[in-house]
Design a protein around this motif. Structure first.
Motif, PDB file in Angstrom:
ATOM      1  N   GLU A   1      39.414  29.626  53.707  1.00  0.00           N
ATOM      2  CA  GLU A   1      38.987  29.013  54.968  1.00  0.00           C
ATOM      3  C   GLU A   1      38.152  27.796  54.573  1.00  0.00           C
ATOM      4  O   GLU A   1      37.075  27.947  54.010  1.00  0.00           O
ATOM      5  CB  GLU A   1      38.157  30.003  55.777  1.00  0.00           C
TER       6      GLU A   1
ATOM      7  N   GLU B   1      38.079  23.683  60.854  1.00  0.00           N
ATOM      8  CA  GLU B   1      38.219  24.828  59.951  1.00  0.00           C
ATOM      9  C   GLU B   1      39.699  25.077  59.726  1.00  0.00           C
ATOM     10  O   GLU B   1      40.453  25.337  60.666  1.00  0.00           O
ATOM     11  CB  GLU B   1      37.546  26.089  60.507  1.00  0.00           C
TER      12      GLU B   1
ATOM     13  N   GLU C   1      35.171  38.441  51.251  1.00  0.00           N
ATOM     14  CA  GLU C   1      35.092  37.025  51.610  1.00  0.00           C
ATOM     15  C   GLU C   1      33.872  36.444  50.919  1.00  0.00           C
ATOM     16  O   GLU C   1      32.755  36.907  51.134  1.00  0.00           O
ATOM     17  CB  GLU C   1      34.979  36.872  53.126  1.00  0.00           C
TER      18      GLU C   1
ATOM     19  N   LYS D   1      31.762  43.359  56.860  1.00  0.00           N
ATOM     20  CA  LYS D   1      32.462  42.463  57.794  1.00  0.00           C
ATOM     21  C   LYS D   1      32.184  42.840  59.246  1.00  0.00           C
ATOM     22  O   LYS D   1      32.393  43.950  59.676  1.00  0.00           O
ATOM     23  CB  LYS D   1      33.964  42.531  57.504  1.00  0.00           C
TER      24      LYS D   1
END
Ligand code: ADP
Ligand code: MG
Length: 484
Positions: free
Chosen positions: A10, A153, A213, A264
């Motif tokens: 991302e 993004e 992530e 998350k």
């Protein structure tokens, strides 16, 4: 067990608009804290956002450049959460109807091979402010200048299979946005930031493993290092009988490791809903066609043209097309000297080396493309040899002369190709070096080739570097072999 790495990125790109995405406040970098946040950026009561048309145009241009579907209708949502750098209490973003739909990017690996990475979508959103931890003992400062800065993004599909592919993808995105001029791409100033999603799976297995992530990965080098660490951590964890949990981790470049930040959160924790203050963005075909007409030649097209029409290697074409400034400099050098291979060598070699040493960008090169092109022409037409060319380059770099010809004349660097003159110098060197000549004559024939280097060096020195080296070599060999 053989493991395979799966990576999705991302990438947040700061768009190069002059004002914020929903207000007229300046986006200029480096201002005093809290001097560039207005009532809209702070979300004070009674103010309304107005969408920056330039940000929309930039997002669309990116979409067109990655062959994406552009949404006819896109919608801004509020992503609600509390954080001190977000005084509004929500970030305006596009959750359900992003402006850029599925597309793809071609990446080039070091061996010249290419691969397509799919883009899931790209959406517009605003940046938050910044927390400053360093300057305040026991307290945190808040700088809201960045609040409301437009971001695009770009979310990839999990199509990358190694740290190298991830870095190549990030470079490809960097090239595209800087070619388009929609971002300065300055990673050190945070204009491009990257969250890296990493998982591993046994080779051959189709289902993806659970991903982590990693935030705070803000250079090409860190992307590779963070992935290398994370892959190893996950494999060890699984091989020791553990399981990877889905979480957000932070990369620490000083310790070269990732650390858990939080597990998350779910999208529904944010209570996304359409922003009631902003109308949906509706784009028509004429507008898209207009923007398509303004697209520059993109890096992939340039790369292909450099390879197919100018005969550059895949490697050279890739390195040179990666930066628009470098590509354009190269093209100008090439049109001056007419030899693409030589132009590519000089731009990547001597010129890039000198720029790196002095930490200059190619846009600020002290030597112009025209000067470099002329210099190469003088090598190609045998006016100077390679060694003199480097001297001319250095002189032009230092501003000692306007053109290659001027420097060549002033320094007397014109190559000596007159056989008689070269023979005279050779005879002198041979006469002055009886010991070396004896050694040459006593050597095995295979070793003589190497020993000839000494004599070449002496002759070149006698000519102050201006003799034609091929001629010197050939004539020396004849004369020395005649003495055997
Ligand atoms: P979220 O909406 O929760 O952030 P997404 O499914 O939209 O999650 O994916 C976010 C990013 O994570 C995308 O770039 C995607 O390619 C990547 N990703 C998704 N699943 C995996 C996986 N198993 N391994 C590595 N990357 C993944
Ligand atoms: Mg996400």
């Amino acid at each position: 067990m053989q493991w395979e790495t799966v990576i999705g990125l991302e990438v947040h790109v700061q768009l190069a608009t002059r004002s914020k995405i929903f207000s007229g406040a300046s986006t200029a970098f480096g201002a005093e804290p809290n001097t560039q946040a207005c009532a809209v950026d702070l979300g004070l009561p009674g103010v309304l956002p107005v969408l920056n048309e330039q940000a929309v145009a930039m997002a669309v241009q990116f979409g067109l450049a990655v062959h994406a579907d552009i949404a006819e209708v896109s919608v801004f949502d509020r992503k609600n959460y509390f954080y001190p750098d977000l005084p509004k209490g929500y970030q305006t973003s596009q959750m359900y109807h992003p402006i850029v739909g599925p597309g793809d990017v071609e990446i080039t690996l070091e061996d010249g091979s290419t691969k397509r990475i799919r883009i899931h979508h790209a959406h517009l959103e605003e940046d938050a402010g910044k927390s400053l931890h360093e300057d305040f003992h026991g307290m945190t400062g808040i700088d809201l200048n960045r609040a409301g800065t437009p971001l695009l993004e770009i979310v990839s599909e999990p199509d990358m299979r190694s740290a190298k592919e991830a870095a190549a993808y990030l470079k490809a995105i960097h090239s595209i946005v800087t070619y388009l001029g929609i971002s300065d791409g300055n990673m050190a100033e945070g204009s491009m930031r990257c969250d890296v999603n990493v998982s591993v799976r046994p080779k051959g297995q189709e289902a993806f493993g659970t991903r982590a992530e990693i935030k705070n990965v803000n250079s090409f080098r860190f992307v590779e290092r963070a992935i290398a660490f994370e892959v190893e951590r996950q494999i060890e964890l699984i091989e020791d009988g553990g399981t990877v949990v889905q979480e957000t981790r932070l990369f620490d470049p000083d310790r070269d490791e990732t650390r858990s930040m939080r597990t998350k959160e779910e999208a529904n924790d944010y209570r996304y809903f359409p922003c009631p203050d902003l109308l949906p963005v509706v784009l028509d075909q004429a507008y898209l066609d207009h923007l398509r007409g303004q697209l520059p030649e993109l890096p992939a097209d340039k790369r292909e043209r450099f390879q197919n029409e100018l005969g550059l290697s895949a490697y050279d074409a890739n390195v040179i097309s990666a930066s628009r400034d470098m590509a354009e400099f190269f093209e100008a050098v090439h049109s001056e000297c007419g030899d693409a291979k030589q132009a590519a060598n000089w731009v990547q070699g001597e010129l890039s080396g000198a720029l790196n040493r002095e930490n200059l960008s190619i846009a600020n090169s002290p030597i112009s493309a025209r000067q470099l092109g002329e210099l190469i022409s003088r090598v190609l037409d045998d006016t100077i040899n390679g060694k003199a060319a480097k001297e001319v380059f250095q002189a032009l770099w230092n501003g000692q002369g306007e053109s290659a010809d001027e420097v060549i004349d002033a320094k007397g660097l014109k190559q000596v190709t007159d056989t008689g003159a070269i023979e005279a110098m050779i005879d002198q060197v041979i006469a002055d070096s009886p010991a070396q000549v004896a050694q040459y004559c006593d050597s095995e024939p295979e070793k003589r080739g190497k020993m000839i280097g000494y004599f070449v060096g002496q002759v070149m020195k006698a000519s102050r570097g201006t003799a034609n080296p091929q001629q010197v070599n050939g004539l020396l060999k004849e004369k020395l072999d005649a003495l055997l």
